[in-house]
Design a protein around this motif. Structure first.
Motif, PDB file in Angstrom:
ATOM      1  N   UNK A  49       0.810  -1.215   0.000  1.00 32.72           N
ATOM      2  CA  UNK A  49       0.000   0.000   0.000  1.00 32.72           C
ATOM      3  C   UNK A  49       0.846   1.269   0.000  1.00 32.72           C
ATOM      4  N   UNK A  50       2.103   1.147   0.330  1.00 31.81           N
ATOM      5  CA  UNK A  50       2.973   2.314   0.330  1.00 31.81           C
ATOM      6  C   UNK A  50       2.661   3.306   1.435  1.00 31.81           C
ATOM      7  N   UNK A  51       2.586   2.848   2.661  1.00 29.65           N
ATOM      8  CA  UNK A  51       2.361   3.728   3.800  1.00 29.65           C
ATOM      9  C   UNK A  51       3.554   4.674   3.899  1.00 29.65           C
ATOM     10  N   UNK A  52       3.297   5.966   3.938  1.00 20.63           N
ATOM     11  CA  UNK A  52       4.429   6.889   3.993  1.00 20.63           C
ATOM     12  C   UNK A  52       4.836   7.186   5.434  1.00 20.63           C
ATOM     13  N   UNK A  53       6.063   7.614   5.578  1.00 19.55           N
ATOM     14  CA  UNK A  53       6.599   7.868   6.920  1.00 19.55           C
ATOM     15  C   UNK A  53       5.876   9.026   7.602  1.00 19.55           C
ATOM     16  N   UNK A  54       5.317   9.944   6.844  1.00 13.93           N
ATOM     17  CA  UNK A  54       4.571  11.060   7.433  1.00 13.93           C
ATOM     18  C   UNK A  54       3.347  10.547   8.207  1.00 13.93           C
ATOM     19  N   UNK A  55       2.667   9.542   7.663  1.00 14.82           N
ATOM     20  CA  UNK A  55       1.511   8.964   8.354  1.00 14.82           C
ATOM     21  C   UNK A  55       1.932   8.316   9.668  1.00 14.82           C
ATOM     22  N   UNK A  56       3.048   7.602   9.638  1.00 18.59           N
ATOM     23  CA  UNK A  56       3.546   6.961  10.856  1.00 18.59           C
ATOM     24  C   UNK A  56       3.978   8.022  11.861  1.00 18.59           C
ATOM     25  N   UNK A  57       4.661   9.051  11.391  1.00 14.17           N
ATOM     26  CA  UNK A  57       5.053  10.173  12.257  1.00 14.17           C
ATOM     27  C   UNK A  57       3.838  10.815  12.927  1.00 14.17           C
ATOM     28  N   UNK A  58       2.814  11.088  12.136  1.00 11.10           N
ATOM     29  CA  UNK A  58       1.594  11.711  12.652  1.00 11.10           C
ATOM     30  C   UNK A  58       0.934  10.823  13.696  1.00 11.10           C
ATOM     31  N   UNK A  59       0.821   9.542  13.388  1.00 12.40           N
ATOM     32  CA  UNK A  59       0.211   8.595  14.313  1.00 12.40           C
ATOM     33  C   UNK A  59       0.953   8.585  15.650  1.00 12.40           C
ATOM     34  N   UNK A  60       2.267   8.468  15.605  1.00  9.86           N
ATOM     35  CA  UNK A  60       3.048   8.406  16.840  1.00  9.86           C
ATOM     36  C   UNK A  60       2.990   9.721  17.612  1.00  9.86           C
ATOM     37  N   UNK A  61       3.074  10.833  16.901  1.00  6.69           N
ATOM     38  CA  UNK A  61       3.014  12.139  17.559  1.00  6.69           C
ATOM     39  C   UNK A  61       1.678  12.325  18.275  1.00  6.69           C
ATOM     40  N   UNK A  62       0.586  12.002  17.606  1.00  2.80           N
ATOM     41  CA  UNK A  62      -0.741  12.221  18.183  1.00  2.80           C
ATOM     42  C   UNK A  62      -1.122  11.218  19.261  1.00  2.80           C
ATOM     43  N   UNK A  63      -0.366  10.126  19.370  1.00  7.70           N
ATOM     44  CA  UNK A  63      -0.601   9.168  20.453  1.00  7.70           C
ATOM     45  C   UNK A  63       0.503   9.242  21.509  1.00  7.70           C
ATOM     46  N   UNK A  64       1.320  10.303  21.402  1.00  9.90           N
ATOM     47  CA  UNK A  64       2.396  10.540  22.374  1.00  9.90           C
ATOM     48  C   UNK A  64       3.301   9.332  22.564  1.00  9.90           C
ATOM     49  N   UNK A  65       3.716   8.759  21.457  1.00 13.31           N
ATOM     50  CA  UNK A  65       4.588   7.588  21.488  1.00 13.31           C
ATOM     51  C   UNK A  65       5.835   7.899  20.674  1.00 13.31           C
ATOM     52  N   UNK A  66       6.992   7.643  21.257  1.00  6.39           N
ATOM     53  CA  UNK A  66       8.246   7.873  20.535  1.00  6.39           C
ATOM     54  C   UNK A  66       8.664   6.592  19.814  1.00  6.39           C
ATOM     55  N   UNK A  67       9.522   6.744  18.836  1.00  2.14           N
ATOM     56  CA  UNK A  67      10.064   5.570  18.151  1.00  2.14           C
ATOM     57  C   UNK A  67      10.817   4.675  19.130  1.00  2.14           C
ATOM     58  N   UNK A  68      11.510   5.290  20.068  1.00  6.45           N
ATOM     59  CA  UNK A  68      12.243   4.512  21.073  1.00  6.45           C
ATOM     60  C   UNK A  68      11.291   3.626  21.865  1.00  6.45           C
ATOM     61  N   UNK A  69      10.192   4.202  22.331  1.00 13.15           N
ATOM     62  CA  UNK A  69       9.195   3.411  23.079  1.00 13.15           C
ATOM     63  C   UNK A  69       8.629   2.296  22.212  1.00 13.15           C
ATOM     64  N   UNK A  70       8.341   2.624  20.979  1.00 12.58           N
ATOM     65  CA  UNK A  70       7.778   1.647  20.057  1.00 12.58           C
ATOM     66  C   UNK A  70       8.718   0.463  19.883  1.00 12.58           C
ATOM     67  N   UNK A  71       9.999   0.747  19.631  1.00 13.76           N
ATOM     68  CA  UNK A  71      10.960  -0.328  19.408  1.00 13.76           C
ATOM     69  C   UNK A  71      11.265  -1.115  20.673  1.00 13.76           C
ATOM     70  N   UNK A  72      11.268  -0.459  21.824  1.00  9.51           N
ATOM     71  CA  UNK A  72      11.513  -1.167  23.080  1.00  9.51           C
ATOM     72  C   UNK A  72      10.415  -2.180  23.368  1.00  9.51           C
ATOM     73  N   UNK A  73       9.191  -1.831  23.030  1.00 10.32           N
ATOM     74  CA  UNK A  73       8.073  -2.719  23.339  1.00 10.32           C
ATOM     75  C   UNK A  73       7.787  -3.742  22.245  1.00 10.32           C
ATOM     76  N   UNK A  74       7.939  -3.347  20.975  1.00 16.29           N
ATOM     77  CA  UNK A  74       7.504  -4.202  19.875  1.00 16.29           C
ATOM     78  C   UNK A  74       8.626  -4.761  19.013  1.00 16.29           C
ATOM     79  N   UNK A  75       9.861  -4.397  19.291  1.00 16.48           N
ATOM     80  CA  UNK A  75      10.977  -4.980  18.571  1.00 16.48           C
ATOM     81  C   UNK A  75      11.602  -4.059  17.558  1.00 16.48           C
ATOM     82  N   UNK A  76      12.790  -4.385  17.195  1.00 21.97           N
ATOM     83  CA  UNK A  76      13.549  -3.619  16.209  1.00 21.97           C
ATOM     84  C   UNK A  76      12.994  -3.883  14.825  1.00 21.97           C
ATOM     85  N   UNK A  77      13.235  -2.938  13.946  1.00 19.60           N
ATOM     86  CA  UNK A  77      12.789  -3.145  12.572  1.00 19.60           C
ATOM     87  C   UNK A  77      13.981  -3.295  11.655  1.00 19.60           C
TER      88      UNK A  77
END
Length: 78
Positions: A49-77
């Motif tokens: 589907x080609x999800x763009x990084x802006x959508x992921x950025x927006x999602x994380x920003x609006x849910x007050x979640x950092x990439x660090x938190x995301x990777x610590x809980x759900x794994x490295x990419x």
């Protein structure tokens, strides 16, 4: 730790947030600031589907979640 595609990491996070908070996909899309169609693509791991990084950025920003938190809980990419 297992390396997973970024979309898989984000999808795991989104699914957990929806389940934990008893949100509908429509509610979570509104809260996260992305369209419901984009959210469906994330939830379904639609890598074509080609999800763009802006959508992921927006999602994380609006849910007050950092990439660090995301990777610590759900794994490295990869």
């Amino acid at each position: 730790m297992e390396l997973k595609p970024l979309l898989s990491v984000v999808s795991d996070y989104v699914n957990d947030e929806i389940d934990r908070n008893n949100y509908t996909q429509r509610q979570f899309a509104k809260i996260s600031g992305i369209s419901q169609s984009t959210l469906v693509k994330i939830v379904s791991h639609d890598e074509k589907a080609g999800i763009n990084s802006r959508s992921i950025d927006t999602l994380l920003k609006n849910t007050n979640t950092s990439l660090t938190e995301l990777f610590e809980k759900y794994g490295e990419y990869k």
